[in-house]
Write a protein that holds these residues in place. Structure first.
Motif, mmCIF file in Angstrom:
data_model
loop_
_atom_site.group_PDB
_atom_site.id
_atom_site.type_symbol
_atom_site.label_atom_id
_atom_site.label_comp_id
_atom_site.label_asym_id
_atom_site.label_seq_id
_atom_site.Cartn_x
_atom_site.Cartn_y
_atom_site.Cartn_z
ATOM 1 N N ILE A 83 0.863 -1.183 0.000
ATOM 2 C CA ILE A 83 0.000 0.000 0.000
ATOM 3 C C ILE A 83 0.897 1.230 0.000
ATOM 4 O O ILE A 83 1.801 1.359 0.824
ATOM 5 C CB ILE A 83 -0.936 0.037 1.211
ATOM 6 N N LEU A 84 0.640 2.132 -0.928
ATOM 7 C CA LEU A 84 1.310 3.429 -0.989
ATOM 8 C C LEU A 84 0.266 4.510 -0.731
ATOM 9 O O LEU A 84 -0.699 4.637 -1.493
ATOM 10 C CB LEU A 84 1.948 3.647 -2.354
ATOM 11 N N ALA A 85 0.432 5.267 0.356
ATOM 12 C CA ALA A 85 -0.460 6.383 0.659
ATOM 13 C C ALA A 85 0.347 7.669 0.628
ATOM 14 O O ALA A 85 1.387 7.766 1.279
ATOM 15 C CB ALA A 85 -1.119 6.201 2.026
ATOM 16 N N SER A 86 -0.121 8.635 -0.140
ATOM 17 C CA SER A 86 0.633 9.867 -0.338
ATOM 18 C C SER A 86 -0.257 11.084 -0.106
ATOM 19 O O SER A 86 -1.246 11.272 -0.806
ATOM 20 C CB SER A 86 1.195 9.906 -1.764
ATOM 21 N N GLY A 87 0.082 11.882 0.913
ATOM 22 C CA GLY A 87 -0.537 13.184 1.101
ATOM 23 C C GLY A 87 -1.899 13.195 1.745
ATOM 24 O O GLY A 87 -2.466 14.258 1.922
ATOM 25 N N GLY A 88 -2.457 12.059 2.112
ATOM 26 C CA GLY A 88 -3.807 12.028 2.658
ATOM 27 C C GLY A 88 -3.848 12.279 4.152
ATOM 28 O O GLY A 88 -2.832 12.279 4.851
ATOM 29 N N ASP A 89 -5.056 12.473 4.653
ATOM 30 C CA ASP A 89 -5.303 12.778 6.057
ATOM 31 C C ASP A 89 -6.207 11.702 6.658
ATOM 32 O O ASP A 89 -7.278 11.409 6.124
ATOM 33 C CB ASP A 89 -5.973 14.152 6.141
ATOM 34 N N HIS A 90 -5.748 11.086 7.748
ATOM 35 C CA HIS A 90 -6.531 10.134 8.522
ATOM 36 C C HIS A 90 -7.016 8.942 7.702
ATOM 37 O O HIS A 90 -8.182 8.543 7.771
ATOM 38 C CB HIS A 90 -7.707 10.833 9.209
#
Length: 280
Positions: free
Chosen positions: A134-141
């Protein structure tokens, strides 16, 4: 030099090109993801998400863009990227299924979260065979719970995120279990990480994160907190039987320099000395 000091392989993620670089000591394991990350941005609002029981069950395709909450109805065996989530408050329930990629040495991503807020990825289910599970970039919560990660270069990679909540995952046989770059206010709690070759958890330029009540065993390094990662709290973890060093703050940096907190961790080796409350 203290013979307990082992040079930690740190991940440096350059947001301008999205590249992941590994230090030259392990250049052969260098990931290459720049083409996948060029267009990822930032976002900040948080809203609520649906529960798994509310979700429609659908047969998805490799490379599909997900714009609404959904539950997998079948396994995915992909030669490409797995799924791209695009939109706030989306829930993806793996529903016991596997998303399988072409291998950890590829440049492919299992699930990409493209700068969206309140995204929830839940198991049971497995993500395997990707450069990043999983790659998560720049998100909130964003939330990741109850997922199995196996045979990825990096199981979970956070870059530029705020307030991610990662709990109750099984992270086994990857190169690196969880890595952060410029991520803040992450909660990484009650995960089990075993046999991840290079490291269990690596934090680079990431502040005010909580690494709490995890089991991390049989890696080269357990938890690495680099010198630019300020105000992180590493608490009540069991970090044992790693061949390098269990707890590493900036390759021996005194914890007051980067305001790191290490309390009640069961471990055997640390740099600097004294970070293991029990077991040393």
């Amino acid at each position: 030099m203290n013979n307990k000091i082992y040079l930690m392989t740190a991940i440096i993620a350059f947001a301008s090109v999205g590249a992941l670089l590994i230090q030259p000591t392990l250049a052969s394991a260098q990931p290459r993801t720049s083409n996948l990350l060029d267009n990822l941005g930032t976002s900040s609002d948080r809203t609520s998400s649906a529960t798994a029981s509310d979700l429609p069950s659908e047969s998805l395709s490799c490379g599909q863009v997900i714009t609404s909450s959904v539950k997998l109805s079948a396994n995915l065996d992909c030669a490409s990227d797995g799924l791209l989530i695009k939109g706030d408050n989306i829930v993806l329930d793996l529903n016991g299924h596997t998303i399988k990629g072409p291998g950890p040495s590829s440049s492919k991503i299992g699930i990409s979260v493209a700068a969206n807020d309140g995204v929830q990825i839940m198991g049971s289910g497995t993500i395997e065979g990707y450069q990043a599970g999983i790659l998560a970039s720049g998100g909130d919560h964003d939330i990741i719970t109850n997922v199995n990660f196996d045979d990825n270069q990096i199981a979970i990679f956070l870059t530029g995120t705020t307030g991610a909540d990662i709990e109750n995952n099984m992270i086994t046989n990857n190169q690196i279990g969880m890595a952060t770059h410029s991520a803040s206010k992450t909660t990484f709690k009650e995960n089990v990480l075993t046999e991840n070759d290079l490291a269990g958890v690596t934090m680079v330029n990431s502040g005010d994160n909580s690494i709490d009540t995890n089991i991390i065993k049989n890696s080269k390094n357990g938890i690495f907190n680099d010198a630019q990662s300020v105000g992180n709290h590493i608490t009540t973890n069991t970090v044992m039987e790693n061949s390098g060093v269990d707890l590493n703050n900036g390759n021996g940096l005194p914890i007051n320099v980067n305001d790191a907190t290490f309390t009640q961790n069961l471990c055997q080796t640390s740099v600097p000395d004294g970070l293991c409350t029990a077991g040393q």
